[in-house]
Design an enzyme around this catalytic site. Structure first.
Site, mmCIF file in Angstrom:
data_model
loop_
_atom_site.group_PDB
_atom_site.id
_atom_site.type_symbol
_atom_site.label_atom_id
_atom_site.label_comp_id
_atom_site.label_asym_id
_atom_site.label_seq_id
_atom_site.Cartn_x
_atom_site.Cartn_y
_atom_site.Cartn_z
ATOM 1 N N GLY A 12 -4.164 -6.081 6.620
ATOM 2 C CA GLY A 12 -5.436 -5.215 6.946
ATOM 3 C C GLY A 12 -6.268 -5.679 7.998
ATOM 4 N N GLY A 21 -9.824 -4.130 3.058
ATOM 5 C CA GLY A 21 -8.877 -4.160 4.120
ATOM 6 C C GLY A 21 -9.055 -2.894 4.887
ATOM 7 N N ASP A 22 -7.936 -2.483 5.690
ATOM 8 C CA ASP A 22 -7.895 -1.556 6.723
ATOM 9 C C ASP A 22 -7.836 -0.184 5.770
ATOM 10 O OD1 ASP A 22 -5.197 -2.159 6.024
ATOM 11 O OD2 ASP A 22 -4.487 -0.885 7.361
ATOM 12 N N THR A 31 0.230 0.677 6.814
ATOM 13 C CA THR A 31 0.367 -0.628 5.825
ATOM 14 C C THR A 31 0.605 -1.868 6.398
ATOM 15 O OG1 THR A 31 1.419 -1.356 3.871
ATOM 16 C CG2 THR A 31 2.620 0.096 5.426
ATOM 17 N N GLY A 32 -0.115 -2.930 5.769
ATOM 18 C CA GLY A 32 0.141 -4.268 6.410
ATOM 19 C C GLY A 32 -1.010 -5.193 6.415
ATOM 20 N N ARG A 89 -13.507 -8.586 -0.325
ATOM 21 C CA ARG A 89 -12.760 -8.342 0.796
ATOM 22 C C ARG A 89 -12.419 -6.761 0.835
ATOM 23 N NH1 ARG A 89 -7.489 -6.290 1.941
ATOM 24 N NH2 ARG A 89 -6.913 -7.046 3.859
ATOM 25 N N THR A 143 0.904 -1.227 0.178
ATOM 26 C CA THR A 143 -0.127 0.091 -0.012
ATOM 27 C C THR A 143 0.793 1.207 -0.070
ATOM 28 O OG1 THR A 143 -1.837 -1.083 1.200
ATOM 29 C CG2 THR A 143 -1.551 1.202 1.558
HETATM 30 N N1 ASP Z 1 -3.377 -2.849 4.493
HETATM 31 C C1 ASP Z 1 -3.662 -3.159 2.997
HETATM 32 C C2 ASP Z 1 -4.710 -3.924 3.062
HETATM 33 O O1 ASP Z 1 -4.884 -5.066 3.889
HETATM 34 C C3 ASP Z 1 -2.504 -3.911 2.468
HETATM 35 C C4 ASP Z 1 -0.978 -3.447 2.529
HETATM 36 O O2 ASP Z 1 -0.833 -2.619 3.312
HETATM 37 O O3 ASP Z 1 -0.366 -3.631 1.946
HETATM 38 O O4 ASP Z 1 -5.434 -4.134 2.111
#
Ligand code: ASP
Length: 343
Positions: free
Chosen positions: A261, A237-238, A258-259, A235, A207
């Site tokens: 989610g 994410g966050d 980022t991570g 789906r 992200t």
């Molecule tokens: N946080 C994002 C998600 O879960 C993915 C990411 O940060 O790479 O959609």
């Protein structure tokens, strides 16, 4: 005597006002995703390409702030550069869903007013962060999803693009690998969610986001993503969830995350960091460290955040091997880093 004092006062004021404005801090931090990013697995050319693009995004955001522009404009300017690059999992470089499409999420928040806007699961929007901002500024809503968000976009004059515009060979290969791994895991009696848990982090991350502080003392945060490779069933994410992937309040801090989610949603990561700053008097570095390392890591939540307060203090914190990141402020020159150890 009185006249001299008055004119001296006026002259002093005239001299001091622009100076004061110029002295007020400005700052920006950006990220391009966190995960298993290792120097040994990257060619020098590829590493340089990432560094150059991060620098370009940082510079375009900082230029806005230097000219006296708003933190919201700086956040959007920086994110647009990353969305337009195939290197990052947002806009042009968005990953594939399980069904071979692209579904994009983004959100933005204004720390001055706590106004926020978000779009989720959009498939035909070139720069989702711009649409998130339109939702914030030009609709009575905070989050719009899927087709409805695209109808809104059209009504505001945004050109819809073909979903195929986000196709790329590299991301498609990633999808095939992710699907093979998922099938292998599912054969061992795992359901889809459990199999997703087993996917190595490069499939789940990438992200982009930005946080900024402008000369008026206002902070803002924004995040944009293609989500996770091989995501299914609509789906989300966050990244488009205010309080999870994005948050901004002048009284505490601005965060872009980022991570993985699902963890960032469950642990309300961005808002939790700012709550620690606001109610416990923690610094942004302390608050980010606590949430990323003490709250998320023990339960298996991987990723990182960029955090900025209204005085210009910044933290770029992650619990993975690396995070594409860059920062600059009126008291700190540009820094671009990818791996741990600020490299
Ligand atoms: N946080 C994002 C998600 O879960 C993915 C990411 O940060 O790479 O959609």
């Amino acid at each position: 005597m009185k006249k001299i004092t008055l004119s001296t006062l006026v002259a002093t004021l005239l001299f001091c006002l622009p100076l004061q404005a110029a002295e007020r801090p400005i700052a920006i931090a950006i990220h391009g995703g966190a995960g298993t990013i290792e120097k040994s697995k990257m060619t020098p050319e590829r590493e340089q390409a990432y560094r150059d693009k991060l620098r370009e995004a940082l510079d375009s955001g900082y230029a806005v702030l230097e000219k006296g522009g708003s933190s919201l404009d700086a956040v959007v300017a920086a994110i647009n550069v990353l969305e337009d690059s195939p290197l990052f999992n947002a806009g042009k470089g968005a990953v594939y869903t399980y069904d071979g499409r692209h579904e994009l999420d983004a959100s933005i928040m204004d720390g001055k007013t706590r106004a926020a806007g978000a779009v989720a699961g959009v498939t035909r929007i070139e720069n989702p962060i711009n649409l998130a901002r339109m939702v914030m500024e030009d609709s009575p809503f905070v989050m719009l999803a899927g087709e409805g968000a695209e109808v809104f976009a059209q009504s505001r004059g945004v050109k819809l693009v073909d979903n195929k515009q986000f196709d790329s060979k590299e991301r498609f290969e990633q999808l095939q690998k992710a699907k093979e791994k998922l099938e292998r895991e599912q054969k061992q009696d795992k359901d889809y969610q459990a199999a997703v848990e087993q996917l190595p982090s490069p499939f789940k991350m990438g992200t982009v986001g930005a946080v900024a502080l402008d000369r008026d003392g206002n902070i803002a945060a924004g995040t944009s993503t293609g989500g996770m490779t091989a995501k299914r069933y609509g789906r989300i994410g966050d990244s488009p969830v205010i309080g999870a992937g994005t948050f901004a309040d002048n009284r505490s801090c601005a965060v872009s995350a980022t991570g993985h989610g699902e963890y960032f949603i469950r642990f309300n990561v961005a808002a939790d960091i700012c709550a620690r700053v606001q109610y416990q008097g923690k610094t942004v570095t302390e608050a980010a460290g606590e949430v990323i390392n003490n709250v998320l890591l023990p339960v298996g939540g991987t990723g990182g955040v960029i955090v900025l307060d209204a005085s210009g203090n910044m933290a770029l914190t992650f619990n993975t091997k690396g995070m594409y990141r860059a920062s600059r402020s009126s008291s700190q020159p540009s820094q671009v880093a990818i791996f741990k150890d600020a490299e």
